[in-house]
Write a protein that holds these residues in place. Structure first.
Motif, PDB file in Angstrom:
ATOM      1  N   THR A  33       0.843  -1.192   0.000  1.00  0.00           N
ATOM      2  CA  THR A  33       0.000   0.000   0.000  1.00  0.00           C
ATOM      3  C   THR A  33       0.881   1.246   0.000  1.00  0.00           C
ATOM      4  O   THR A  33       1.802   1.365   0.804  1.00  0.00           O
ATOM      5  CB  THR A  33      -0.913  -0.020   1.241  1.00  0.00           C
ATOM      6  N   ALA A  56      -0.006  -1.037  -4.436  1.00  0.00           N
ATOM      7  CA  ALA A  56      -1.446  -1.053  -4.144  1.00  0.00           C
ATOM      8  C   ALA A  56      -1.904   0.376  -3.904  1.00  0.00           C
ATOM      9  O   ALA A  56      -2.184   0.793  -2.790  1.00  0.00           O
ATOM     10  CB  ALA A  56      -1.739  -1.959  -2.959  1.00  0.00           C
ATOM     11  N   LYS A  91      -6.916   4.829   2.991  1.00  0.00           N
ATOM     12  CA  LYS A  91      -6.351   5.306   4.256  1.00  0.00           C
ATOM     13  C   LYS A  91      -5.876   6.738   4.194  1.00  0.00           C
ATOM     14  O   LYS A  91      -5.491   7.293   5.217  1.00  0.00           O
ATOM     15  CB  LYS A  91      -5.115   4.468   4.621  1.00  0.00           C
ATOM     16  N   TYR A 147     -12.459  -3.185   1.451  1.00  0.00           N
ATOM     17  CA  TYR A 147     -11.014  -3.375   1.273  1.00  0.00           C
ATOM     18  C   TYR A 147     -10.647  -4.821   0.893  1.00  0.00           C
ATOM     19  O   TYR A 147      -9.904  -5.054  -0.067  1.00  0.00           O
ATOM     20  CB  TYR A 147     -10.352  -2.939   2.584  1.00  0.00           C
ATOM     21  N   VAL A 204       0.832 -15.868  -1.776  1.00  0.00           N
ATOM     22  CA  VAL A 204       0.744 -14.439  -1.499  1.00  0.00           C
ATOM     23  C   VAL A 204       1.530 -14.132  -0.219  1.00  0.00           C
ATOM     24  O   VAL A 204       1.033 -14.367   0.884  1.00  0.00           O
ATOM     25  CB  VAL A 204      -0.726 -14.008  -1.340  1.00  0.00           C
ATOM     26  N   VAL A 262       2.631 -12.132   2.752  1.00  0.00           N
ATOM     27  CA  VAL A 262       2.040 -10.983   3.462  1.00  0.00           C
ATOM     28  C   VAL A 262       2.459 -11.003   4.928  1.00  0.00           C
ATOM     29  O   VAL A 262       2.979 -11.997   5.424  1.00  0.00           O
ATOM     30  CB  VAL A 262       0.492 -11.012   3.424  1.00  0.00           C
TER      31      VAL A 262
HETATM   32  N1  TRP Z   1      -3.397  -4.956   1.987  1.00  0.00           N
HETATM   33  C1  TRP Z   1      -1.995  -5.172   1.834  1.00  0.00           C
HETATM   34  C2  TRP Z   1      -1.229  -4.468   2.947  1.00  0.00           C
HETATM   35  O1  TRP Z   1      -1.659  -3.422   3.392  1.00  0.00           O
HETATM   36  C3  TRP Z   1      -1.512  -4.674   0.504  1.00  0.00           C
HETATM   37  C4  TRP Z   1      -2.155  -5.426  -0.584  1.00  0.00           C
HETATM   38  C5  TRP Z   1      -3.137  -4.986  -1.406  1.00  0.00           C
HETATM   39  C6  TRP Z   1      -1.873  -6.747  -0.946  1.00  0.00           C
HETATM   40  N2  TRP Z   1      -3.480  -5.956  -2.294  1.00  0.00           N
HETATM   41  C7  TRP Z   1      -2.728  -7.044  -2.033  1.00  0.00           C
HETATM   42  C8  TRP Z   1      -0.977  -7.722  -0.494  1.00  0.00           C
HETATM   43  C9  TRP Z   1      -2.723  -8.301  -2.650  1.00  0.00           C
HETATM   44  C10 TRP Z   1      -0.982  -8.956  -1.093  1.00  0.00           C
HETATM   45  C11 TRP Z   1      -1.830  -9.233  -2.164  1.00  0.00           C
HETATM   46  O2  TRP Z   1      -0.214  -4.960   3.349  1.00  0.00           O
END
Ligand code: TRP
Length: 449
Positions: free
Chosen positions: A10, A43, A50, A136, A152, A154
């Motif tokens: 993001t 992103a 935000k 979101y 993915v 994260v």
């Molecule tokens: N929401 C994630 C974050 O804030 C960022 C993000 C958006 C994301 N789309 C995604 C991460 C798709 C992995 C896959 O960290």
């Protein structure tokens, strides 16, 4: 089989050392593995949820793009793009919004946290909650499902969102798949070893704790931050406890095993904290100097970054555009042209499927048969004195209205006005006969349409 890895960041801030060690660095290394196809993106639609400061959004997009590239990402090998350059993503978001259960989204941590806080403060539960915040996870599901990612990477706080992407993807597959799986169901990957790089105060390094170490600003900022790392008050010469010193944890995250061991030994021997900070600075500065230089060069040429990202978007859309076309088709958003084509095709098929075949009988008269696709004889005409008569009748059967079929015992006849022009076979029972009549009706139907 190649593994598709996808992740996004993001774009609301400047990446710090924790972001680099925990997310960007490991993702770059993963992209260099054989058998991996990586999709990494900014992103920036998520950022709008935000942040309503356009300057900050723009600055952050630039800095995060430069960070990936300075860190060694090969934009030719991976697919590197801005979310907002892919119009298929918001379009897919809508298709997914229409299958995502509201109840599922009610349970999203980020939304629930806002609601809980509002309730605690005696406010309306949804005070300050935008539809963007609420939805979101659907936008994030679209990011992931658009490219059929397997893995993915994260942070822990995002695991739930990846689970929701699975859930929503599965529901779409179930509703529209008809035996075909449109979406691959993704899995979250957590980088265990580095996910929790400590910040200056020992808590997780995070902008929200204001305890970060800068990544690519300059050597002086790096040194200043390191000097602010909180330690205990043991004096030089006193033995330190490396396992309870986040300064050591930070060192270990970037050092070779041998160097980390040597550092540990020196701490146990009473290395002073000032000296220890100096060594941490040297380690980090040594690793960051070259990418910092590249980073500054990239920031100085934003038009080049623009070109790189637009090329990435074109690459991503090569996948997204045809895939979205399939998904639109799946839900019924289809070209009207395809309706005309489809019915033309189906009648062509049926013409081919059931055909009239004319022939001359032994006695010299003319007849025709109607054969089903599998060769079954559905009708045999009566004799006609000439070919013209037989042809006219078969033509009329192909074009006429509902056929006049009359049951005759265990057989049946086909009538045109007062003339029985053809007969079916003789069947062993009424059910077989009726089934044959049904096949005959089917065979004649599309021809007449
Ligand atoms: N929401 C994630 C974050 O804030 C960022 C993000 C958006 C994301 N789309 C995604 C991460 C798709 C992995 C896959 O960290």
């Amino acid at each position: 089989m190649t593994t598709r890895i996808l992740t996004g960041i993001t774009t609301t801030g400047t990446p710090h050392l924790g972001n680099f060690a925990g997310a960007i660095g490991p993702a770059i290394r993963a992209s260099q593995q054989p058998g991996v196809d990586s999709f990494y993106f900014l992103a920036d639609y998520h950022a709008l949820i935000k942040c309503d400061d356009p300057q900050r959004i723009q600055r952050s997009r630039l800095e995060i793009a430069a960070t990936w590239l300075a860190g060694g990402l090969d934009a030719d090998k991976v697919t590197f793009y801005r979310q907002s350059d892919i119009p298929e993503i918001p379009e897919l978001t809508w298709l997914l919004t229409c299958v995502a259960a509201k109840g599922l989204l009610n349970r999203a941590h980020a939304y629930k946290a806002s609601v809980d806080k509002n309730v605690e403060n005696g406010e309306d539960p949804d005070a300050g909650v935008s539809m963007g915040l609420f939805s979101y996870p659907v936008l994030m599901a679209a990011d992931i499902l658009m490219f059929n990612a397997h893995k993915v990477p994260v942070g822990r706080d995002q695991i739930q969102h990846v689970e929701m992407a699975r859930d929503i993807g599965q529901r779409f597959n179930h509703l529209f798949g008809k035996g075909q799986e449109y979406f691959t169901l993704p899995e979250a990957v957590i980088e265990e070893s580095v996910a929790t790089l400590p910040g200056l105060d020992g808590r997780k390094m995070s902008k929200s704790y204001d305890n970060t170490i800068p990544l690519f600003s300059n050597a002086k900022d790096l040194k200043d931050a390191i000097s602010r790392i909180v330690t205990d008050s043991r004096a030089p010469g006193e033995a330190k406890d490396p396992d309870n010193a986040h300064l050591f944890t930070l060192y270990q995250a970037f050092a070779t095993q041998n160097d980390a061991q040597a550092f540990r030994d020196d701490l146990l021997q009473g290395l002073g904290w000032g000296e220890a900070k100096q060594r941490l600075f040297q380690l980090l500065d040594g690793q960051l100097a070259a990418p910092r230089e590249r980073y500054q060069q990239l920031l100085a040429r934003p038009a080049d970054l623009e070109d790189i990202l637009l090329a990435g978007a074109a690459k991503a859309r090569k996948v997204a555009t045809p895939f979205l076309e399939q998904l639109r088709e799946a839900v019924g958003l289809r070209s009207f042209r395809s309706i005309a084509q489809a019915s033309a095709e189906s009648s062509k098929k049926t013409v081919k499927a059931a055909r009239f075949v004319s022939f001359r009988d032994d006695d010299g008269s003319f007849r025709f048969r109607l054969l089903a696709a599998d060769g079954e004889q559905l009708l045999l005409s009566r004799s006609f004195a000439d070919g013209k008569g037989a042809g006219a009748v078969s033509k009329q059967l192909q074009q006429g209205g509902a056929p006049d079929i009359r049951v005759e015992g265990l057989s049946f006849g086909l009538w045109l006005e007062d003339d029985e022009v053809a007969k079916g076979g003789l069947f062993t029972d009424a059910a077989d006969r009726d089934a044959a009549i049904e096949r005959l009706r089917k065979a004649l139907e599309p021809v007449q349409a």
